[in-house]
Design a protein around this motif. Structure first.
Motif, short mmCIF file in Angstrom:
data_model
loop_
_atom_site.label_atom_id
_atom_site.label_comp_id
_atom_site.label_asym_id
_atom_site.label_seq_id
_atom_site.Cartn_x
_atom_site.Cartn_y
_atom_site.Cartn_z
N CYS A 193 -44.11 5.44 -22.99
CA CYS A 193 -42.68 5.28 -22.73
C CYS A 193 -42.00 4.57 -23.90
N GLY A 194 -40.80 4.98 -24.18
CA GLY A 194 -40.09 4.46 -25.35
C GLY A 194 -40.34 5.26 -26.61
N GLY A 195 -41.29 6.18 -26.55
CA GLY A 195 -41.57 7.02 -27.71
C GLY A 195 -42.13 6.26 -28.89
N GLU A 196 -42.07 6.88 -30.04
CA GLU A 196 -42.63 6.28 -31.26
C GLU A 196 -41.96 4.96 -31.61
N ASN A 197 -40.67 4.84 -31.31
CA ASN A 197 -39.93 3.63 -31.68
C ASN A 197 -39.93 2.57 -30.57
N HIS A 198 -40.56 2.90 -29.43
CA HIS A 198 -40.62 1.95 -28.30
C HIS A 198 -39.22 1.49 -27.88
N GLU A 199 -38.31 2.45 -27.76
CA GLU A 199 -36.94 2.14 -27.36
C GLU A 199 -36.42 3.25 -26.45
N GLY A 200 -35.39 2.91 -25.67
CA GLY A 200 -34.83 3.92 -24.79
C GLY A 200 -33.57 3.43 -24.08
N TYR A 201 -33.04 4.28 -23.22
CA TYR A 201 -31.79 4.00 -22.51
C TYR A 201 -32.02 3.12 -21.28
N ILE A 202 -30.96 2.45 -20.88
CA ILE A 202 -30.89 1.78 -19.59
C ILE A 202 -30.06 2.68 -18.67
N GLY A 203 -30.48 2.81 -17.41
CA GLY A 203 -29.74 3.68 -16.50
C GLY A 203 -29.79 3.20 -15.07
N PHE A 204 -28.87 3.73 -14.27
CA PHE A 204 -28.80 3.45 -12.83
C PHE A 204 -29.04 4.75 -12.06
N GLN A 205 -29.73 4.64 -10.95
CA GLN A 205 -30.18 5.80 -10.20
C GLN A 205 -29.22 6.22 -9.09
N ASP A 206 -29.00 7.52 -9.03
CA ASP A 206 -28.40 8.16 -7.86
C ASP A 206 -29.54 8.55 -6.93
N HIS A 207 -29.69 7.81 -5.84
CA HIS A 207 -30.68 8.16 -4.82
C HIS A 207 -29.99 8.61 -3.53
N GLY A 208 -28.70 8.89 -3.65
CA GLY A 208 -27.96 9.42 -2.51
C GLY A 208 -27.34 8.37 -1.61
N ASP A 209 -27.53 7.09 -1.92
CA ASP A 209 -27.03 6.00 -1.06
C ASP A 209 -26.00 5.16 -1.81
N VAL A 210 -25.21 4.42 -1.04
CA VAL A 210 -24.16 3.58 -1.64
C VAL A 210 -24.78 2.33 -2.26
N VAL A 211 -24.48 2.11 -3.54
CA VAL A 211 -25.00 0.97 -4.28
C VAL A 211 -23.93 0.52 -5.26
N TYR A 212 -23.95 -0.78 -5.60
CA TYR A 212 -22.97 -1.36 -6.52
C TYR A 212 -23.70 -2.12 -7.63
N TYR A 213 -23.13 -2.07 -8.84
CA TYR A 213 -23.64 -2.85 -9.97
C TYR A 213 -22.47 -3.52 -10.69
N LYS A 214 -22.66 -4.77 -11.09
CA LYS A 214 -21.62 -5.48 -11.83
C LYS A 214 -22.28 -6.51 -12.76
N ASN A 215 -21.44 -7.22 -13.53
CA ASN A 215 -21.91 -8.27 -14.45
C ASN A 215 -23.04 -7.74 -15.32
N ILE A 216 -22.78 -6.61 -15.96
CA ILE A 216 -23.81 -5.88 -16.71
C ILE A 216 -23.74 -6.29 -18.17
N ARG A 217 -24.80 -6.92 -18.66
CA ARG A 217 -24.80 -7.39 -20.04
C ARG A 217 -26.23 -7.38 -20.59
N ILE A 218 -26.33 -7.39 -21.93
CA ILE A 218 -27.64 -7.29 -22.57
C ILE A 218 -27.67 -8.14 -23.84
N LYS A 219 -28.77 -8.84 -24.03
CA LYS A 219 -28.97 -9.65 -25.24
C LYS A 219 -30.16 -9.08 -25.99
N LEU A 220 -30.00 -8.90 -27.29
CA LEU A 220 -31.07 -8.34 -28.11
C LEU A 220 -31.89 -9.43 -28.76
N PHE A 221 -33.20 -9.22 -28.84
CA PHE A 221 -34.05 -10.10 -29.63
C PHE A 221 -33.95 -9.68 -31.08
N GLU A 222 -33.95 -10.64 -31.97
CA GLU A 222 -33.88 -10.33 -33.42
C GLU A 222 -35.18 -9.66 -33.86
#
Length: 280
Positions: free
Chosen positions: A251-280
């Motif tokens: 997973c992550g392929g050769e560069n060991h990186e990939g997308y962040i995502g949220f799942q549609d599983h058919g039910d009501v769900v909420y997401y907020k306060n979405i933030r990301i910090k990168l390591f140098e």
């Protein structure tokens, strides 16, 4: 290489989706697949808060987001009271309408990802990380997107008290904040449906930690023999699902990186306060 330019829904940035990418074959199966490459949004266009996190959801627009394998945010995803909402019908993944998983259109490698989440009664969802967009071809040669969850780990989102997934798997490894179907989150400290929870995922050079409501609930290590063994003991084993095993084992392929995502599983769900910090 064919290339088509599409507008990113509700975004100032543009991205290019290409129909070609890194090709491969699932081990001992011969099934060919393509990891689709797409131009990414510029993370520098997103504000950085006082703690050094990039704020990747502003509470008002889907700037930077799109559907998995799509050039727009599916209409079942909306914004309500400063949160991303999936308007599920309770029909599981086999629902009708413009749905599907969503991703933030930038690949991440080493990071701390934070988000708030809540579900309605008996709801199921998930948070994906290090995800790829993967296609195969059917018997008629038509290209199709494989499910996002066969390319990446999943942080489970669930109403533990009312959804049957809570009682499946092994030792609670399908309850909230678990590494889905592999490692249970312990202690299991999720709040009941209708209440906000705080999720956090740390990925650094293959070490992954899940947090739930400010507690470390599990740790594991990608790209190790132990990781392979866990896959073999799960629904994604080489025997049961060779393509998933191939993709998840790398997973992550050769560069060991990939997308962040949220799942549609058919039910009501909420997401907020979405933030990301990168390591140098």
């Amino acid at each position: 290489m064919k290339k088509a330019i599409y507008p990113l829904a509700a975004a100032a940035a543009m991205f290019a989706v290409t129909s070609c990418g890194n090709n491969g074959k699932a081990a001992d199966n011969g099934l060919e697949y393509t990891v689709v490459e797409a131009e990414q949004v510029n993370l520098a266009d997103f504000p950085v808060d006082e703690e050094g996190y990039h704020v990747i959801f502003d509470g008002e627009s889907f700037n930077g987001w799109r559907g998995y394998g799509k050039d727009h945010v599916p209409s079942k995803w909306t914004i309500e009271d400063g949160a991303i909402k999936f308007n599920g019908t309770g029909g599981g993944e086999a629902q009708e309408g413009d749905g599907g998983d969503i991703i933030f259109a930038h690949k991440f490698k080493n990071f701390i990802f934070e988000f708030g989440w809540k579900v309605e009664k008996a709801a199921n969802s998930g948070v994906f990380y290090l995800a790829q967009e993967v296609t195969t071809k059917d018997e008629n040669g038509q290209e199709r997107y494989e499910p996002i969850y066969i390319s990446c780990p999943e942080y489970q989102i669930l109403d533990n008290e009312n959804h049957p997934d809570s009682f499946l798997g092994v030792d609670g490894n399908r309850k909230s904040a678990s590494l889905y179907d592999m490692i249970p989150a312990k202690p299991q400290n999720a709040k009941p449906w209708g209440e906000w929870n705080k999720g956090k995922i740390m990925v650094f050079q293959g070490t992954v930690i899940h947090y739930q409501n400010d507690e470390n609930v599990l740790e594991y290590h990608l790209w190790t023999p132990r990781w392979t063994d866990m896959l073999q003991a799960s629904k994604f084993s080489q025997e049961n699902w060779p393509l998933a095993f191939e993709l998840l084992n790398n997973c992550g392929g050769e560069n060991h990186e990939g997308y962040i995502g949220f799942q549609d599983h058919g039910d009501v769900v909420y997401y907020k306060n979405i933030r990301i910090k990168l390591f140098e």
